[in-house]
Scaffold this motif. Structure first.
Motif, mmCIF file in Angstrom:
data_model
loop_
_atom_site.group_PDB
_atom_site.id
_atom_site.type_symbol
_atom_site.label_atom_id
_atom_site.label_comp_id
_atom_site.label_asym_id
_atom_site.label_seq_id
_atom_site.Cartn_x
_atom_site.Cartn_y
_atom_site.Cartn_z
ATOM 1 N N ALA A 16 0.842 -1.200 0.000
ATOM 2 C CA ALA A 16 0.000 0.000 0.000
ATOM 3 C C ALA A 16 0.875 1.247 0.000
ATOM 4 N N GLU A 17 0.244 2.352 -0.368
ATOM 5 C CA GLU A 17 0.870 3.675 -0.271
ATOM 6 C C GLU A 17 0.048 4.478 0.727
ATOM 7 N N LEU A 18 0.653 4.828 1.847
ATOM 8 C CA LEU A 18 0.010 5.688 2.833
ATOM 9 C C LEU A 18 0.498 7.120 2.594
ATOM 10 N N PRO A 19 -0.051 8.104 3.291
ATOM 11 C CA PRO A 19 0.375 9.483 3.033
ATOM 12 C C PRO A 19 1.888 9.708 3.148
ATOM 13 N N LEU A 20 2.552 9.033 4.087
ATOM 14 C CA LEU A 20 4.000 9.187 4.246
ATOM 15 C C LEU A 20 4.766 7.986 3.704
ATOM 16 N N CYS A 21 4.303 6.805 4.014
ATOM 17 C CA CYS A 21 5.101 5.595 3.795
ATOM 18 C C CYS A 21 4.583 4.687 2.696
ATOM 19 N N ARG A 22 5.540 4.017 2.098
ATOM 20 C CA ARG A 22 5.224 2.837 1.308
ATOM 21 C C ARG A 22 5.192 1.677 2.295
ATOM 22 N N VAL A 23 4.172 0.843 2.164
ATOM 23 C CA VAL A 23 4.058 -0.329 3.022
ATOM 24 C C VAL A 23 4.430 -1.537 2.181
ATOM 25 N N LEU A 24 5.356 -2.324 2.693
ATOM 26 C CA LEU A 24 5.882 -3.488 1.987
ATOM 27 C C LEU A 24 5.695 -4.729 2.845
ATOM 28 N N LEU A 36 7.639 -0.337 6.681
ATOM 29 C CA LEU A 36 7.167 0.989 6.283
ATOM 30 C C LEU A 36 8.380 1.837 5.921
ATOM 31 N N VAL A 37 8.336 2.420 4.734
ATOM 32 C CA VAL A 37 9.442 3.243 4.258
ATOM 33 C C VAL A 37 8.910 4.632 3.932
ATOM 34 N N PRO A 38 9.274 5.642 4.728
ATOM 35 C CA PRO A 38 8.852 7.001 4.379
ATOM 36 C C PRO A 38 9.370 7.362 2.982
ATOM 37 N N ASP A 50 10.420 16.103 9.993
ATOM 38 C CA ASP A 50 9.921 17.213 10.794
ATOM 39 C C ASP A 50 8.879 16.681 11.779
ATOM 40 N N GLU A 51 8.417 17.524 12.662
ATOM 41 C CA GLU A 51 7.497 17.080 13.714
ATOM 42 C C GLU A 51 6.243 16.425 13.134
ATOM 43 N N ALA A 52 5.670 17.029 12.118
ATOM 44 C CA ALA A 52 4.465 16.464 11.495
ATOM 45 C C ALA A 52 4.773 15.100 10.876
ATOM 46 N N GLY A 53 5.946 14.966 10.269
ATOM 47 C CA GLY A 53 6.340 13.693 9.678
ATOM 48 C C GLY A 53 6.541 12.603 10.721
ATOM 49 N N ARG A 54 7.118 12.972 11.858
ATOM 50 C CA ARG A 54 7.298 11.991 12.941
ATOM 51 C C ARG A 54 5.949 11.519 13.468
ATOM 52 N N HIS A 55 5.025 12.440 13.632
ATOM 53 C CA HIS A 55 3.678 12.079 14.097
ATOM 54 C C HIS A 55 2.991 11.191 13.070
ATOM 55 N N PRO A 87 20.626 1.455 4.907
ATOM 56 C CA PRO A 87 20.652 2.758 5.566
ATOM 57 C C PRO A 87 19.371 3.572 5.401
ATOM 58 N N GLN A 88 18.602 3.331 4.345
ATOM 59 C CA GLN A 88 17.353 4.071 4.133
ATOM 60 C C GLN A 88 16.418 3.821 5.313
ATOM 61 N N LEU A 89 15.825 4.904 5.830
ATOM 62 C CA LEU A 89 14.914 4.738 6.958
ATOM 63 C C LEU A 89 13.776 3.806 6.580
#
Length: 135
Positions: A16-24, A36-38, A50-55, A87-89
């Protein structure tokens, strides 16, 4: 431009594709295991969001955890962001049961791995995707 690390690409299937992350889905049927990969270029650490991204990341981890919980009724959901090999988050969300072969130890380095049958993998991807609001 965002690019998925080649090791993640080789070891997973897109869910899936969520607003921030790709879900694998990790291609290891021993554990229901999402990654989950942002989708942010050159990101290696959570604190670089940023703070919004962490949330947003925490919310998406919770969504993935809930989807796995609904599907497999695990005894525990393990969540971790390592990155020694990639290394990719990316964040691991793994459903664990007391009957799994590595319990209570970690899945990493356990030696247990078995690829999904394609039909089983595709069915699981659909089920998880539906729970994440994907069609």
């Amino acid at each position: 431009m965002f690019r998925l690390h080649e090791r993640l690409q080789a070891d997973t299937a897109p869910v899936a594709e969520l607003p921030l992350c790709r879900v694998l889905l990790m291609d290891n049927r021993v554990w229901p295991w999402l990654i989950l990969v942002p989708a942010v270029p050159d990101l290696t650490e959570i604190h670089q969001l940023d703070e919004a991204g962490r949330h947003r990341l925490v919310d998406e981890i919770a969504q993935a955890s809930t989807a796995l919980e609904q599907l497999v009724r695990p005894d525990k959901i393990n969540v971790g962001a390592l990155g020694n090999m990639v290394p990719q988050l990316h964040v691991h969300v793994i459903a664990r049961t007391r009957s799994d072969p590595a319990w209570p130890g970690p899945v990493w380095g356990s030696g247990f791995a078995e690829r999904y049958d394609p039909a089983e993998r595709d069915s699981l991807i659909r089920s998880i995707g539906e729970r994440l609001g994907q069609k």
